[in-house]
Motif scaffolding. Structure first.
Motif, PDB file in Angstrom:
ATOM      1  N   TYR A  19       0.823  -1.209   0.000  1.00 16.66           N
ATOM      2  CA  TYR A  19       0.000   0.000   0.000  1.00 16.66           C
ATOM      3  C   TYR A  19       0.855   1.256   0.000  1.00 16.66           C
ATOM      4  O   TYR A  19       1.901   1.320   0.663  1.00 16.66           O
ATOM      5  N   MET A  21       0.378   5.458   0.979  1.00 22.44           N
ATOM      6  CA  MET A  21      -0.430   6.153   1.974  1.00 22.44           C
ATOM      7  C   MET A  21      -0.693   7.600   1.572  1.00 22.44           C
ATOM      8  O   MET A  21       0.200   8.289   1.095  1.00 22.44           O
ATOM      9  N   THR A  22      -1.932   8.031   1.821  1.00 22.50           N
ATOM     10  CA  THR A  22      -2.275   9.443   1.716  1.00 22.50           C
ATOM     11  C   THR A  22      -3.051   9.847   2.967  1.00 22.50           C
ATOM     12  O   THR A  22      -3.545   8.999   3.712  1.00 22.50           O
ATOM     13  N   MET A  72      -0.075  -1.883   8.454  1.00 21.15           N
ATOM     14  CA  MET A  72       0.955  -0.903   8.853  1.00 21.15           C
ATOM     15  C   MET A  72       1.999  -1.538   9.760  1.00 21.15           C
ATOM     16  O   MET A  72       2.529  -0.908  10.672  1.00 21.15           O
ATOM     17  N   TRP A 112      -2.448   0.122  15.113  1.00 19.09           N
ATOM     18  CA  TRP A 112      -3.161   0.577  13.924  1.00 19.09           C
ATOM     19  C   TRP A 112      -4.394  -0.290  13.694  1.00 19.09           C
ATOM     20  O   TRP A 112      -4.347  -1.501  13.897  1.00 19.09           O
ATOM     21  N   ASN A 114      -8.365  -0.623  11.346  1.00 20.47           N
ATOM     22  CA  ASN A 114      -9.299  -0.167  10.312  1.00 20.47           C
ATOM     23  C   ASN A 114     -10.426   0.640  10.935  1.00 20.47           C
ATOM     24  O   ASN A 114     -10.982   0.244  11.951  1.00 20.47           O
ATOM     25  N   VAL A 148     -10.380   3.896   6.487  1.00 21.57           N
ATOM     26  CA  VAL A 148      -9.083   4.516   6.729  1.00 21.57           C
ATOM     27  C   VAL A 148      -8.388   3.778   7.865  1.00 21.57           C
ATOM     28  O   VAL A 148      -9.011   3.011   8.601  1.00 21.57           O
ATOM     29  N   LEU A 199      -5.501   7.559   7.771  1.00 21.88           N
ATOM     30  CA  LEU A 199      -4.654   7.399   6.595  1.00 21.88           C
ATOM     31  C   LEU A 199      -5.366   6.521   5.575  1.00 21.88           C
ATOM     32  O   LEU A 199      -5.919   5.475   5.917  1.00 21.88           O
ATOM     33  N   ASN A 200      -5.347   6.960   4.328  1.00 19.04           N
ATOM     34  CA  ASN A 200      -5.820   6.112   3.240  1.00 19.04           C
ATOM     35  C   ASN A 200      -4.698   5.153   2.859  1.00 19.04           C
ATOM     36  O   ASN A 200      -3.580   5.589   2.559  1.00 19.04           O
ATOM     37  N   LEU A 201      -4.965   3.863   2.876  1.00 21.47           N
ATOM     38  CA  LEU A 201      -4.012   2.873   2.395  1.00 21.47           C
ATOM     39  C   LEU A 201      -4.499   2.379   1.039  1.00 21.47           C
ATOM     40  O   LEU A 201      -5.514   1.704   0.944  1.00 21.47           O
TER      41      LEU A 201
END
Length: 214
Positions: A19, A21-22, A72, A112, A114, A148, A199-201
């Motif tokens: 992935y 990340m954004t 993550m 981390w 979901n 996210v 975080l977008n994965l």
């Protein structure tokens, strides 16, 4: 970020892919920003990650950007032993050096999870029955759902969340970085940070992002 309804799940992302990340922080200047790895941390506004492949490696993988593994847990690297992702006591999200598991005392691995985000949006739908104004339009609310990654501290403090902070080391700032990625911890003490929803994965169908990140 008002109007978001959050449904949480502690299940890790179930996929064999890697992935990039954004940032997901609606209505902020960092929303959608790409995250890159450099100097054992994660930063916004860099042109790309800092990577390395030694000359004695015959087939260095092509650099695919900053990629992480599901959940993550680590960096998507080919170097033997991998590189683990952790949260330092002060909250900075970091990764270990290649060939080393060393991290500052009190660092946290994991935490981390979901998170399901339900985003309401209003629209005017002409359903043929008016709302009393004679134009045949009714205001209707629809929702969209997205997923996210968020952080909850594993030290029992109940702290958490993803923080996008402007405190960037001078050497990294000179390369163009404007923000660094933090997570909420007991010792977190940064100022002027933006609270991200998460975080977008985004999945990539490649096994590695680089030989190693530096």
């Amino acid at each position: 970020m008002r109007g978001l309804s959050l449904l949480t799940s502690f299940a890790a992302a179930a996929s064999a892919t890697t992935y990039f990340m954004t940032v997901f922080a609606p209505n902020t200047e960092v929303d959608g920003a790409l995250i890159n790895a450099a100097s054992q941390g994660f930063y916004l506004s860099l042109d790309g990650p800092s990577t390395y492949c030694p000359s004695n490696v015959q087939n260095c993988p092509e650099v695919q950007g900053t990629l992480v593994t599901a959940g993550m847990t680590g960096m998507a690297v080919q170097v033997p032993g991998g590189q683990q992702i952790y949260v330092a006591p002060d909250g900075q999200v970091q990764y270990t050096q290649a060939h080393s598991s060393s991290m500052p005392p009190g660092s946290m691995v994991g935490g981390w999870y979901n998170k399901t985000v339900v985003i309401p949006s209003s629209s005017d739908i002409d359903c043929g029955v008016g709302d009393g104004d004679g134009n045949g339009n009714d205001n209707s609310t629809t929702t969209t759902t997205r997923y996210v990654f968020d952080f909850l501290s594993t030290d029992g403090s109940g702290k958490g969340g993803v923080k996008i902070c402007p405190d960037v080391p001078a050497a990294i700032r000179q390369t163009g970085a404007g923000y660094s990625v933090y997570a909420g911890t007991r010792a977190f003490n940064e100022s002027f940070c933006i609270d991200a929803v998460g975080l977008n994965l985004m999945p990539r169908d490649v096994p590695f992002g680089a030989w190693q990140y530096v």
